[in-house]
Write an enzyme that holds these catalytic residues in place. Sequence first.
Site, PDB file in Angstrom:
ATOM      1  N   LYS A   1      12.538   2.346   7.017  1.00 37.30           N
ATOM      2  CA  LYS A   1      12.097   3.143   8.173  1.00 37.30           C
ATOM      3  C   LYS A   1      13.231   4.031   8.698  1.00 37.30           C
ATOM      4  O   LYS A   1      12.984   5.159   9.132  1.00 37.30           O
ATOM      5  CB  LYS A   1      11.550   2.232   9.275  1.00 37.30           C
ATOM      6  CG  LYS A   1      10.271   1.488   8.898  1.00 37.30           C
ATOM      7  CD  LYS A   1       9.142   2.437   8.532  1.00 37.30           C
ATOM      8  CE  LYS A   1       7.804   1.722   8.367  1.00 37.30           C
ATOM      9  NZ  LYS A   1       6.723   2.635   7.965  1.00 37.30           N
TER      10      LYS A   1
ATOM     11  N   TYR B   1      12.635  -3.476   5.291  1.00 41.31           N
ATOM     12  CA  TYR B   1      11.718  -2.636   6.068  1.00 41.31           C
ATOM     13  C   TYR B   1      12.490  -1.715   7.014  1.00 41.31           C
ATOM     14  O   TYR B   1      12.187  -0.526   7.132  1.00 41.31           O
ATOM     15  CB  TYR B   1      10.786  -3.568   6.844  1.00 41.31           C
ATOM     16  CG  TYR B   1       9.698  -2.906   7.650  1.00 41.31           C
ATOM     17  CD1 TYR B   1       8.546  -2.384   7.044  1.00 41.31           C
ATOM     18  CD2 TYR B   1       9.784  -2.834   9.041  1.00 41.31           C
ATOM     19  CE1 TYR B   1       7.533  -1.805   7.797  1.00 41.31           C
ATOM     20  CE2 TYR B   1       8.779  -2.261   9.805  1.00 41.31           C
ATOM     21  CZ  TYR B   1       7.651  -1.752   9.177  1.00 41.31           C
ATOM     22  OH  TYR B   1       6.650  -1.179   9.938  1.00 41.31           O
TER      23      TYR B   1
HETATM   24  P1  NAP Z   1      -1.886  -2.299   7.665  1.00 41.23           P
HETATM   25  O1  NAP Z   1      -2.985  -2.694   8.616  1.00 41.23           O
HETATM   26  O2  NAP Z   1      -1.318  -3.293   6.729  1.00 41.23           O
HETATM   27  O3  NAP Z   1      -2.388  -1.001   6.857  1.00 41.23           O
HETATM   28  C1  NAP Z   1      -1.583  -0.412   5.865  1.00 41.23           C
HETATM   29  C2  NAP Z   1      -2.490   0.346   4.922  1.00 41.23           C
HETATM   30  O4  NAP Z   1      -1.658   0.901   3.877  1.00 41.23           O
HETATM   31  C3  NAP Z   1      -3.511  -0.563   4.239  1.00 41.23           C
HETATM   32  O5  NAP Z   1      -4.752   0.085   4.194  1.00 41.23           O
HETATM   33  C4  NAP Z   1      -2.904  -0.743   2.848  1.00 41.23           C
HETATM   34  O6  NAP Z   1      -3.858  -0.994   1.834  1.00 41.23           O
HETATM   35  C5  NAP Z   1      -2.255   0.597   2.637  1.00 41.23           C
HETATM   36  N1  NAP Z   1      -1.239   0.540   1.581  1.00 41.23           N
HETATM   37  C6  NAP Z   1      -0.349  -0.449   1.326  1.00 41.23           C
HETATM   38  N2  NAP Z   1       0.407  -0.141   0.261  1.00 41.23           N
HETATM   39  C7  NAP Z   1      -0.033   1.073  -0.194  1.00 41.23           C
HETATM   40  C8  NAP Z   1       0.319   1.906  -1.281  1.00 41.23           C
HETATM   41  N3  NAP Z   1       1.280   1.554  -2.149  1.00 41.23           N
HETATM   42  N4  NAP Z   1      -0.352   3.080  -1.448  1.00 41.23           N
HETATM   43  C9  NAP Z   1      -1.334   3.440  -0.594  1.00 41.23           C
HETATM   44  N5  NAP Z   1      -1.727   2.689   0.450  1.00 41.23           N
HETATM   45  C10 NAP Z   1      -1.087   1.510   0.648  1.00 41.23           C
HETATM   46  O7  NAP Z   1      -0.639  -1.741   8.467  1.00 41.23           O
HETATM   47  P2  NAP Z   1      -0.551  -0.949   9.856  1.00 41.23           P
HETATM   48  O8  NAP Z   1      -0.077  -1.918  10.877  1.00 41.23           O
HETATM   49  O9  NAP Z   1      -1.764  -0.143  10.093  1.00 41.23           O
HETATM   50  O10 NAP Z   1       0.700  -0.010   9.513  1.00 41.23           O
HETATM   51  C11 NAP Z   1       0.560   1.371   9.199  1.00 41.23           C
HETATM   52  C12 NAP Z   1       1.938   2.008   9.243  1.00 41.23           C
HETATM   53  O11 NAP Z   1       2.504   1.840  10.543  1.00 41.23           O
HETATM   54  C13 NAP Z   1       2.961   1.384   8.273  1.00 41.23           C
HETATM   55  O12 NAP Z   1       3.788   2.381   7.749  1.00 41.23           O
HETATM   56  C14 NAP Z   1       3.749   0.452   9.158  1.00 41.23           C
HETATM   57  O13 NAP Z   1       5.030   0.222   8.642  1.00 41.23           O
HETATM   58  C15 NAP Z   1       3.793   1.254  10.432  1.00 41.23           C
HETATM   59  N6  NAP Z   1       4.078   0.468  11.638  1.00 41.23           N
HETATM   60  C16 NAP Z   1       3.255  -0.541  12.029  1.00 41.23           C
HETATM   61  C17 NAP Z   1       3.557  -1.269  13.181  1.00 41.23           C
HETATM   62  C18 NAP Z   1       2.699  -2.392  13.677  1.00 41.23           C
HETATM   63  O14 NAP Z   1       3.103  -3.035  14.638  1.00 41.23           O
HETATM   64  N7  NAP Z   1       1.536  -2.645  13.100  1.00 41.23           N
HETATM   65  C19 NAP Z   1       4.695  -0.934  13.916  1.00 41.23           C
HETATM   66  C20 NAP Z   1       5.511   0.097  13.490  1.00 41.23           C
HETATM   67  C21 NAP Z   1       5.180   0.799  12.348  1.00 41.23           C
HETATM   68  P3  NAP Z   1      -4.367  -2.525   1.594  1.00 41.23           P
HETATM   69  O15 NAP Z   1      -5.199  -2.837   2.787  1.00 41.23           O
HETATM   70  O16 NAP Z   1      -5.171  -2.457   0.362  1.00 41.23           O
HETATM   71  O17 NAP Z   1      -3.128  -3.347   1.466  1.00 41.23           O
END
Ligand code: NAP
Length: 247
Positions: free
Chosen positions: A159, A155
Amino acid sequence: MSLRDRVALITGGGRGIGRAIADRLAEVGCRIVIADVDQGGAEQAAAEVGVAHEVDALGVGANVADASSVKAMVGAAVEEFGALDILVNNAGITRDGLLLRMKEADWDQVLTVNLKGAFLSTQQAARPMSKGRWGRIVNIASIVGAMGNVGQANYVAAKAGLIGLTKTVAREYAARGITCNAVAPGFIDTAMTQALSDEIRAGLMAQIPMKRLGSPEDVAHAVAFLASEEAGYVTGQVLHTNGGMYM
Ligand code: NAP
Protein backbone atom coordinates in the site's frame (compact mmCIF):
# COMPACT_ATOMS: atom_id res chain seq x y z
CA MET A 1 -21.76 15.89 -10.13
CA SER A 2 -22.16 14.07 -13.42
CA LEU A 3 -19.93 11.61 -15.19
CA ARG A 4 -22.56 10.77 -17.80
CA ASP A 5 -21.35 8.10 -20.24
CA ARG A 6 -17.79 8.04 -18.93
CA VAL A 7 -16.51 4.46 -18.97
CA ALA A 8 -15.27 3.28 -15.57
CA LEU A 9 -13.43 0.02 -14.87
CA ILE A 10 -13.23 -1.20 -11.27
CA THR A 11 -10.91 -4.09 -10.44
CA GLY A 12 -12.05 -6.39 -7.64
CA GLY A 13 -15.51 -4.89 -8.16
CA GLY A 14 -17.49 -8.05 -7.49
CA ARG A 15 -18.02 -7.31 -3.82
CA GLY A 16 -17.04 -5.14 -0.86
CA ILE A 17 -15.64 -1.67 -1.48
CA GLY A 18 -15.24 -2.24 -5.22
CA ARG A 19 -18.93 -3.08 -5.60
CA ALA A 20 -19.91 0.09 -3.70
CA ILE A 21 -17.63 2.13 -5.99
CA ALA A 22 -19.31 0.56 -9.04
CA ASP A 23 -22.74 1.50 -7.66
CA ARG A 24 -21.72 5.09 -6.90
CA LEU A 25 -20.09 5.66 -10.31
CA ALA A 26 -23.16 4.17 -12.01
CA GLU A 27 -25.36 6.49 -9.95
CA VAL A 28 -23.58 9.51 -11.45
CA GLY A 29 -24.00 8.14 -14.96
CA CYS A 30 -20.90 6.09 -15.78
CA ARG A 31 -20.95 3.03 -17.96
CA ILE A 32 -19.43 0.33 -15.76
CA VAL A 33 -16.94 -2.49 -16.22
CA ILE A 34 -16.64 -4.72 -13.18
CA ALA A 35 -13.53 -6.91 -13.32
CA ASP A 36 -13.00 -9.60 -10.72
CA VAL A 37 -11.03 -12.80 -10.37
CA ASP A 38 -14.43 -14.40 -9.72
CA GLN A 39 -15.98 -14.14 -13.20
CA GLY A 40 -19.47 -15.22 -12.09
CA GLY A 41 -19.40 -12.63 -9.30
CA ALA A 42 -18.29 -9.93 -11.75
CA GLU A 43 -21.07 -10.77 -14.21
CA GLN A 44 -23.73 -10.88 -11.51
CA ALA A 45 -22.58 -7.61 -9.94
CA ALA A 46 -22.53 -5.91 -13.36
CA ALA A 47 -26.05 -7.12 -14.12
CA GLU A 48 -27.31 -5.80 -10.76
CA VAL A 49 -25.55 -2.44 -11.09
CA GLY A 50 -26.82 -2.01 -14.65
CA VAL A 51 -30.44 -2.64 -13.67
CA ALA A 52 -30.32 -0.59 -10.46
CA HIS A 53 -28.91 2.54 -12.11
CA GLU A 54 -30.11 2.07 -15.69
CA VAL A 55 -26.60 2.18 -17.18
CA ASP A 56 -24.68 -0.19 -19.45
CA ALA A 57 -22.52 -2.54 -17.39
CA LEU A 58 -20.15 -5.34 -18.30
CA GLY A 59 -18.74 -8.06 -16.04
CA VAL A 60 -15.30 -9.44 -16.86
CA GLY A 61 -13.30 -12.25 -15.26
CA ALA A 62 -9.76 -10.94 -14.72
CA ASN A 63 -6.77 -11.60 -12.50
CA VAL A 64 -4.86 -8.34 -12.02
CA ALA A 65 -1.73 -10.30 -11.10
CA ASP A 66 -1.52 -11.71 -14.63
CA ALA A 67 -0.34 -9.41 -17.45
CA SER A 68 -2.22 -11.17 -20.25
CA SER A 69 -5.42 -11.25 -18.20
CA VAL A 70 -5.11 -7.49 -17.54
CA LYS A 71 -4.56 -6.81 -21.24
CA ALA A 72 -7.70 -8.81 -22.07
CA MET A 73 -9.64 -6.97 -19.32
CA VAL A 74 -8.86 -3.50 -20.73
CA GLY A 75 -9.36 -4.82 -24.28
CA ALA A 76 -12.85 -6.08 -23.36
CA ALA A 77 -13.80 -2.70 -21.89
CA VAL A 78 -12.62 -0.77 -24.95
CA GLU A 79 -14.24 -3.23 -27.34
CA GLU A 80 -17.59 -2.98 -25.54
CA PHE A 81 -17.70 0.79 -24.97
CA GLY A 82 -15.12 2.28 -27.39
CA ALA A 83 -13.17 4.08 -24.64
CA LEU A 84 -11.87 3.84 -21.10
CA ASP A 85 -11.99 7.00 -18.96
CA ILE A 86 -11.77 5.92 -15.32
CA LEU A 87 -9.73 3.13 -13.71
CA VAL A 88 -10.14 2.21 -10.06
CA ASN A 89 -7.37 -0.08 -8.86
CA ASN A 90 -9.28 -1.70 -6.01
CA ALA A 91 -8.42 -5.42 -6.15
CA GLY A 92 -6.53 -6.35 -3.02
CA ILE A 93 -5.80 -9.23 -0.67
CA THR A 94 -4.24 -9.76 2.76
CA ARG A 95 -2.02 -12.62 3.99
CA ASP A 96 -1.17 -11.42 7.50
CA GLY A 97 1.57 -12.66 9.82
CA LEU A 98 4.32 -11.31 12.02
CA LEU A 99 7.47 -10.45 10.10
CA LEU A 100 9.57 -13.23 11.59
CA ARG A 101 7.06 -15.90 10.57
CA MET A 102 5.86 -14.40 7.29
CA LYS A 103 6.17 -16.86 4.43
CA GLU A 104 7.95 -15.68 1.31
CA ALA A 105 4.98 -16.86 -0.77
CA ASP A 106 2.64 -14.62 1.27
CA TRP A 107 4.94 -11.65 0.76
CA ASP A 108 5.08 -12.30 -3.00
CA GLN A 109 1.34 -12.88 -3.42
CA VAL A 110 0.31 -9.70 -1.60
CA LEU A 111 2.85 -7.54 -3.44
CA THR A 112 1.84 -9.09 -6.75
CA VAL A 113 -1.92 -8.57 -6.45
CA ASN A 114 -1.96 -5.24 -4.59
CA LEU A 115 0.97 -3.45 -6.21
CA LYS A 116 1.96 -5.15 -9.46
CA GLY A 117 -1.75 -5.52 -10.27
CA ALA A 118 -2.17 -1.74 -10.14
CA PHE A 119 0.97 -1.23 -12.24
CA LEU A 120 -0.22 -3.64 -14.95
CA SER A 121 -3.75 -2.23 -15.01
CA THR A 122 -2.53 1.37 -15.15
CA GLN A 123 -0.10 0.58 -17.96
CA GLN A 124 -2.89 -0.88 -20.09
CA ALA A 125 -5.55 1.69 -19.20
CA ALA A 126 -3.28 4.68 -19.81
CA ARG A 127 -3.27 3.96 -23.56
CA PRO A 128 -6.99 4.51 -24.27
CA MET A 129 -7.06 7.38 -21.73
CA SER A 130 -4.14 9.09 -23.52
CA LYS A 131 -6.03 8.75 -26.80
CA GLY A 132 -9.02 10.55 -25.31
CA ARG A 133 -6.77 13.17 -23.58
CA TRP A 134 -8.85 12.64 -20.40
CA GLY A 135 -8.52 10.11 -17.61
CA ARG A 136 -8.95 9.46 -13.92
CA ILE A 137 -6.98 6.78 -12.10
CA VAL A 138 -7.88 6.14 -8.47
CA ASN A 139 -5.82 3.69 -6.44
CA ILE A 140 -7.29 2.17 -3.29
CA ALA A 141 -4.43 2.32 -0.79
CA SER A 142 -4.92 2.02 2.98
CA ILE A 143 -4.43 3.91 6.22
CA VAL A 144 -1.78 1.33 7.12
CA GLY A 145 0.30 2.39 4.11
CA ALA A 146 0.85 5.65 6.01
CA MET A 147 0.92 4.31 9.60
CA GLY A 148 2.40 0.80 9.37
CA ASN A 149 0.64 -2.09 11.11
CA VAL A 150 1.76 -5.04 13.18
CA GLY A 151 1.38 -8.31 11.27
CA GLN A 152 1.02 -6.72 7.83
CA ALA A 153 4.56 -6.11 6.53
CA ASN A 154 3.60 -7.37 3.05
CA TYR A 155 0.29 -5.47 2.83
CA VAL A 156 1.72 -2.24 4.27
CA ALA A 157 4.68 -2.34 1.88
CA ALA A 158 2.29 -2.87 -1.03
CA LYS A 159 0.00 0.00 0.00
CA ALA A 160 2.90 2.39 0.66
CA GLY A 161 4.29 1.37 -2.74
CA LEU A 162 0.91 2.12 -4.29
CA ILE A 163 1.11 5.66 -2.93
CA GLY A 164 4.53 6.07 -4.59
CA LEU A 165 3.14 4.67 -7.84
CA THR A 166 0.22 7.13 -7.62
CA LYS A 167 2.55 10.14 -7.41
CA THR A 168 4.71 8.94 -10.30
CA VAL A 169 1.76 8.21 -12.59
CA ALA A 170 0.36 11.65 -11.67
CA ARG A 171 3.57 13.30 -12.82
CA GLU A 172 3.98 11.21 -15.99
CA TYR A 173 0.41 11.71 -17.25
CA ALA A 174 -0.55 15.20 -16.05
CA ALA A 175 0.10 16.80 -19.43
CA ARG A 176 -2.31 14.37 -21.09
CA GLY A 177 -5.28 15.33 -18.95
CA ILE A 178 -5.02 12.20 -16.81
CA THR A 179 -5.05 12.53 -13.02
CA CYS A 180 -3.93 9.83 -10.61
CA ASN A 181 -4.84 9.89 -6.91
CA ALA A 182 -5.21 7.46 -4.05
CA VAL A 183 -7.95 6.94 -1.52
CA ALA A 184 -6.63 5.55 1.75
CA PRO A 185 -9.50 3.96 3.68
CA GLY A 186 -9.30 3.36 7.40
CA PHE A 187 -11.03 0.25 8.72
CA ILE A 188 -14.08 -0.46 6.57
CA ASP A 189 -16.85 -2.94 7.31
CA THR A 190 -16.26 -5.62 4.62
CA ALA A 191 -15.33 -9.32 4.49
CA MET A 192 -11.68 -8.25 4.92
CA THR A 193 -12.34 -6.76 8.39
CA GLN A 194 -15.15 -9.13 9.37
CA ALA A 195 -12.37 -11.73 9.60
CA LEU A 196 -10.86 -9.81 12.57
CA SER A 197 -11.58 -10.99 16.13
CA ASP A 198 -14.02 -9.05 18.37
CA GLU A 199 -11.07 -8.04 20.53
CA ILE A 200 -9.16 -6.53 17.60
CA ARG A 201 -12.32 -4.75 16.35
CA ALA A 202 -12.89 -3.26 19.84
CA GLY A 203 -9.26 -2.12 19.93
CA LEU A 204 -9.66 -0.44 16.54
CA MET A 205 -12.89 1.29 17.56
CA ALA A 206 -11.08 2.89 20.51
CA GLN A 207 -8.70 4.57 18.04
CA ILE A 208 -11.39 5.98 15.72
CA PRO A 209 -12.64 9.44 16.78
CA MET A 210 -15.92 8.84 14.90
CA LYS A 211 -16.43 5.59 16.89
CA ARG A 212 -17.51 3.48 13.94
CA LEU A 213 -15.95 1.47 11.16
CA GLY A 214 -16.29 3.09 7.74
CA SER A 215 -18.80 1.82 5.22
CA PRO A 216 -17.94 0.86 1.62
CA GLU A 217 -20.09 3.85 0.59
CA ASP A 218 -17.84 6.23 2.58
CA VAL A 219 -14.96 5.11 0.35
CA ALA A 220 -17.08 5.17 -2.82
CA HIS A 221 -17.98 8.84 -2.32
CA ALA A 222 -14.29 9.78 -2.04
CA VAL A 223 -13.50 7.83 -5.22
CA ALA A 224 -16.38 9.46 -7.12
CA PHE A 225 -15.07 12.91 -6.18
CA LEU A 226 -11.57 12.11 -7.45
CA ALA A 227 -13.07 10.63 -10.65
CA SER A 228 -15.21 13.71 -11.29
CA GLU A 229 -14.74 16.49 -13.80
CA GLU A 230 -14.59 18.88 -10.83
CA ALA A 231 -11.44 17.18 -9.45
CA GLY A 232 -9.50 17.89 -12.64
CA TYR A 233 -6.84 19.99 -10.85
CA VAL A 234 -6.25 17.41 -8.09
CA THR A 235 -3.49 14.91 -8.83
CA GLY A 236 -0.86 12.92 -6.93
CA GLN A 237 -2.85 13.20 -3.69
CA VAL A 238 -3.89 10.75 -1.00
CA LEU A 239 -7.44 11.27 0.29
CA HIS A 240 -7.66 9.70 3.75
CA THR A 241 -11.12 8.32 4.53
CA ASN A 242 -10.80 7.00 8.07
CA GLY A 243 -13.13 8.68 10.59
CA GLY A 244 -10.18 10.65 11.98
CA MET A 245 -8.09 7.60 12.91
CA TYR A 246 -5.03 9.02 11.13
CA MET A 247 -4.49 12.74 10.59
P1 NAP B 1 -12.84 -7.78 -0.36
O1 NAP B 1 -14.23 -7.69 0.20
O2 NAP B 1 -11.98 -8.94 -0.04
O3 NAP B 1 -12.94 -7.58 -1.95
C1 NAP B 1 -11.79 -7.65 -2.76
C2 NAP B 1 -12.23 -8.02 -4.16
O4 NAP B 1 -11.04 -8.13 -4.97
C3 NAP B 1 -12.93 -9.37 -4.21
O5 NAP B 1 -14.03 -9.30 -5.07
C4 NAP B 1 -11.83 -10.29 -4.76
O6 NAP B 1 -12.32 -11.40 -5.48
C5 NAP B 1 -11.11 -9.35 -5.69
N1 NAP B 1 -9.76 -9.83 -6.00
C6 NAP B 1 -8.88 -10.44 -5.18
N2 NAP B 1 -7.76 -10.76 -5.84
C7 NAP B 1 -7.94 -10.36 -7.14
C8 NAP B 1 -7.16 -10.45 -8.32
N3 NAP B 1 -5.95 -11.02 -8.32
N4 NAP B 1 -7.68 -9.94 -9.47
C9 NAP B 1 -8.90 -9.38 -9.49
N5 NAP B 1 -9.70 -9.28 -8.41
C10 NAP B 1 -9.23 -9.77 -7.24
O7 NAP B 1 -11.98 -6.52 0.08
P2 NAP B 1 -12.42 -5.01 0.38
O8 NAP B 1 -12.42 -4.84 1.86
O9 NAP B 1 -13.60 -4.62 -0.41
O10 NAP B 1 -11.11 -4.27 -0.15
C11 NAP B 1 -11.07 -3.58 -1.40
C12 NAP B 1 -9.80 -2.75 -1.44
O11 NAP B 1 -9.79 -1.83 -0.35
C13 NAP B 1 -8.50 -3.57 -1.29
O12 NAP B 1 -7.50 -3.03 -2.10
C14 NAP B 1 -8.15 -3.38 0.17
O13 NAP B 1 -6.78 -3.55 0.39
C15 NAP B 1 -8.58 -1.96 0.38
N6 NAP B 1 -8.82 -1.59 1.78
C16 NAP B 1 -9.76 -2.23 2.52
C17 NAP B 1 -9.96 -1.86 3.85
C18 NAP B 1 -10.98 -2.51 4.73
O14 NAP B 1 -11.01 -2.18 5.91
N7 NAP B 1 -11.83 -3.39 4.23
C19 NAP B 1 -9.19 -0.82 4.39
C20 NAP B 1 -8.24 -0.19 3.61
C21 NAP B 1 -8.07 -0.59 2.29
P3 NAP B 1 -12.75 -12.74 -4.65
O15 NAP B 1 -13.99 -12.36 -3.93
O16 NAP B 1 -13.00 -13.75 -5.69
O17 NAP B 1 -11.58 -13.06 -3.77
